[in-house]
Write a protein that holds these residues in place. Structure first.
Motif, mmCIF file in Angstrom:
data_model
loop_
_atom_site.group_PDB
_atom_site.id
_atom_site.type_symbol
_atom_site.label_atom_id
_atom_site.label_comp_id
_atom_site.label_asym_id
_atom_site.label_seq_id
_atom_site.Cartn_x
_atom_site.Cartn_y
_atom_site.Cartn_z
ATOM 1 N N ALA A 187 0.830 -1.205 0.000
ATOM 2 C CA ALA A 187 0.000 0.000 0.000
ATOM 3 C C ALA A 187 0.864 1.254 0.000
ATOM 4 N N LEU A 188 1.943 1.265 0.778
ATOM 5 C CA LEU A 188 2.841 2.420 0.815
ATOM 6 C C LEU A 188 3.417 2.723 -0.567
ATOM 7 N N LEU A 189 3.824 1.687 -1.279
ATOM 8 C CA LEU A 189 4.412 1.907 -2.600
ATOM 9 C C LEU A 189 3.360 2.370 -3.605
ATOM 10 N N SER A 190 2.140 1.864 -3.468
ATOM 11 C CA SER A 190 1.055 2.359 -4.328
ATOM 12 C C SER A 190 0.745 3.823 -4.014
ATOM 13 N N ASP A 191 0.741 4.148 -2.740
ATOM 14 C CA ASP A 191 0.524 5.514 -2.289
ATOM 15 C C ASP A 191 1.592 6.438 -2.890
ATOM 16 N N LEU A 192 2.852 6.038 -2.769
ATOM 17 C CA LEU A 192 3.943 6.845 -3.312
ATOM 18 C C LEU A 192 3.819 7.007 -4.815
ATOM 19 N N GLN A 193 3.439 5.943 -5.483
ATOM 20 C CA GLN A 193 3.301 5.992 -6.947
ATOM 21 C C GLN A 193 2.329 7.091 -7.365
ATOM 22 N N GLN A 194 1.265 7.241 -6.600
ATOM 23 C CA GLN A 194 0.263 8.253 -6.937
ATOM 24 C C GLN A 194 0.747 9.678 -6.674
ATOM 25 N N ASP A 195 1.811 9.815 -5.878
ATOM 26 C CA ASP A 195 2.331 11.144 -5.533
ATOM 27 C C ASP A 195 3.515 11.569 -6.389
ATOM 28 N N LEU A 196 3.909 10.757 -7.346
ATOM 29 C CA LEU A 196 5.131 11.039 -8.100
ATOM 30 C C LEU A 196 5.046 12.323 -8.911
ATOM 31 N N ALA A 197 3.831 12.747 -9.234
ATOM 32 C CA ALA A 197 3.691 13.990 -10.008
ATOM 33 C C ALA A 197 4.199 15.200 -9.234
ATOM 34 N N HIS A 198 4.341 15.068 -7.897
ATOM 35 C CA HIS A 198 4.793 16.193 -7.077
ATOM 36 C C HIS A 198 6.315 16.249 -6.927
ATOM 37 N N VAL A 199 7.013 15.268 -7.478
ATOM 38 C CA VAL A 199 8.466 15.200 -7.278
ATOM 39 C C VAL A 199 9.196 16.238 -8.119
ATOM 40 N N HIS A 200 8.799 16.408 -9.359
ATOM 41 C CA HIS A 200 9.387 17.400 -10.271
ATOM 42 C C HIS A 200 10.909 17.248 -10.386
ATOM 43 N N GLY A 201 11.350 16.000 -10.479
ATOM 44 C CA GLY A 201 12.755 15.746 -10.736
ATOM 45 C C GLY A 201 13.687 15.900 -9.554
ATOM 46 N N ARG A 202 13.155 16.172 -8.372
ATOM 47 C CA ARG A 202 14.023 16.385 -7.205
ATOM 48 C C ARG A 202 14.415 15.061 -6.563
ATOM 49 N N PRO A 203 15.658 14.935 -6.086
ATOM 50 C CA PRO A 203 16.014 13.761 -5.290
ATOM 51 C C PRO A 203 15.527 13.920 -3.862
ATOM 52 N N LEU A 204 15.428 12.823 -3.156
ATOM 53 C CA LEU A 204 15.078 12.868 -1.737
ATOM 54 C C LEU A 204 16.320 13.212 -0.919
ATOM 55 N N THR A 205 16.203 14.227 -0.076
ATOM 56 C CA THR A 205 17.318 14.593 0.795
ATOM 57 C C THR A 205 17.270 13.838 2.120
ATOM 58 N N SER A 206 16.081 13.374 2.514
ATOM 59 C CA SER A 206 15.942 12.617 3.756
ATOM 60 C C SER A 206 14.676 11.775 3.703
ATOM 61 N N ILE A 207 14.703 10.700 4.492
ATOM 62 C CA ILE A 207 13.531 9.843 4.702
ATOM 63 C C ILE A 207 13.403 9.646 6.204
ATOM 64 N N PHE A 208 12.165 9.703 6.704
ATOM 65 C CA PHE A 208 11.932 9.510 8.134
ATOM 66 C C PHE A 208 10.818 8.497 8.315
ATOM 67 N N PHE A 209 11.130 7.394 8.997
ATOM 68 C CA PHE A 209 10.129 6.398 9.375
ATOM 69 C C PHE A 209 9.610 6.759 10.762
#
Length: 387
Positions: free
Chosen positions: A50-72
């Motif tokens: 579900a998390l990966l499906s959720d992320l897939q739907q949000d990819l339009a907001h990335v605009h080519g930027r890399p992730l600088t951090s991830i927080f669980f």
């Protein structure tokens, strides 16, 4: 509506990712986070899907930027196996590039620590832990409903280092039921002895929709709370932990980069049950959004994880920006306001002058920074910037 006119270029801020794991062993009576006591089996495989499906739907907001951090965050993310978190991180990286020096933080609670498990977490690229200690005092831990004791908290820090984590935070509360100044300082001394690179030290507050809200414990008086705060700050400074935010103290070079991104009004994706996001688009539009809250509903969401969406108007942006930035002891460069909001500094002029005249904001054209008094009365300061 965008605050930018045709021909202007909006500089997209850095992008981070927050991942919410909603399960914990037991719900604490003070906790108002979206956390739920786990049953005998946690559906981690289905949740990762579900998390990966959720992320897939949000990819339009990335605009080519890399992730600088991830927080669980959670809940207690350390209840998940290394295998599940590894599959999740692989799936995230397949969808969004990681910056070369990405910070990846996992929240963990004493009582969920296993040496081999945390060594595996480190091998996945998770390079920072945030350990929820809250106190080392048995009576205080019992009052807080924690499942660990002080010795387990110390062993957790030992195991973190042994697993290869040379950067970890300890979460510690003060102003606990029946706590004296000596009690609070003893907690701090024990925490400092574990050699964390970062300490989050904050006062217990009664939050709505918690057990403590409906059945409040007897807390120290205001004068005692003030004395605890002052004595604790002095001790932390003497031990080399510089305060850089209301409740954050760090060794040199060890500030929490993920949290700094929040406080500097950066962008962040949020996936998982109840996760929030703040996102900008190239035309300068900024929005906040949040996901379906209950785990069972989130798992059944399929292609509709977003529960709400709110664009921020130009009138709201000054307060939204300063609500974060003024938490930092040094504030932020004035220019960052325009970079993050698309508004001119002139839009702050009236409220800024009023705040300076009241002694709540430093008179510094180059920075937006609360005065020492403004830090003590931050809500009063922020009220001046409400639309």
């Amino acid at each position: 509506m965008s605050v930018y006119s045709a021909g202007d270029r909006f500089e997209l801020p850095p992008l981070a990712l927050y991942i919410h794991i909603p399960w914990c062993v037991r719900k604490c009576p003070y906790c108002d986070f979206n956390s739920h006591a786990a049953g005998p089996v946690i559906p981690e495989d289905a949740y990762v899907d579900a998390l990966l499906s959720d992320l897939q739907q949000d990819l339009a907001h990335v605009h080519g930027r890399p992730l600088t951090s991830i927080f669980f965050g959670g809940g207690t993310p350390s209840l998940f196996s290394a295998g599940a978190l590894g599959r999740l991180l692989d799936g995230v990286e397949q969808r969004i590039a990681f910056s070369t020096d990405i910070e990846i933080t996992l929240e963990a609670n004493p009582g969920t620590f296993e040496q081999a498990k945390f060594r595996d977490y480190r091998s996945l690229g998770i390079n920072r832990l945030s350990i929820g200690v809250q106190s080392f005092d048995p009576a205080k831990l019992k009052a807080l409903g924690r499942i660990h004791d002080g010795e387990e908290a110390i062993r957790a820090a030992d195991m973190a280092r042994a697993a290869g984590f040379d950067n970890f935070n300890l979460d510690l509360m003060h102003g606990l039921p029946g706590q004296s100044i000596d009690d609070a300082l003893q907690d701090l001394r024990i925490a400092i002895a574990q050699r964390p690179t970062h300490l989050s030290w904050y006062q217990l507050t009664m939050e709505p929709n918690t057990q403590f809200w409906s059945q409040p414990p007897l807390l120290p008086e205001e004068d005692t709370l003030w004395d605890i705060q002052q004595a604790g700050q002095d001790l932390l400074a003497a031990e080399g932990y510089a305060q850089y935010e209301v409740s954050a103290y760090a060794k040199p070079g060890k500030r929490a980069r993920h949290n700094l991104n929040y406080w500097q009004f950066g962008d962040f994706l949020g996936i998982g049950a109840g996760a929030h996001a703040k996102l900008s688009s190239p035309d300068g539009q900024i929005q906040r959004s949040w996901k379906t809250r209950l785990p069972k509903d989130y798992l059944a969401a399929g292609k509709g994880f977003t529960a709400g969406l709110r664009p921020l108007s130009s009138d709201e942006l000054p307060f939204e920006f300063l609500m974060n930035a003024l938490r930092l002891n040094d504030g932020v460069a004035s220019e960052l306001f325009k970079q993050r909001t698309g508004l001119s500094l002139e839009s702050l002029a009236g409220a800024r002058q009023a705040a300076e005249q009241r002694g709540l904001l430093l008179h510094d054209p180059q920075r937006l920074c609360a005065s020492p008094e403004g830090q003590l009365f931050l809500n009063d300061l922020l009220q001046l910037f409400l639309p």
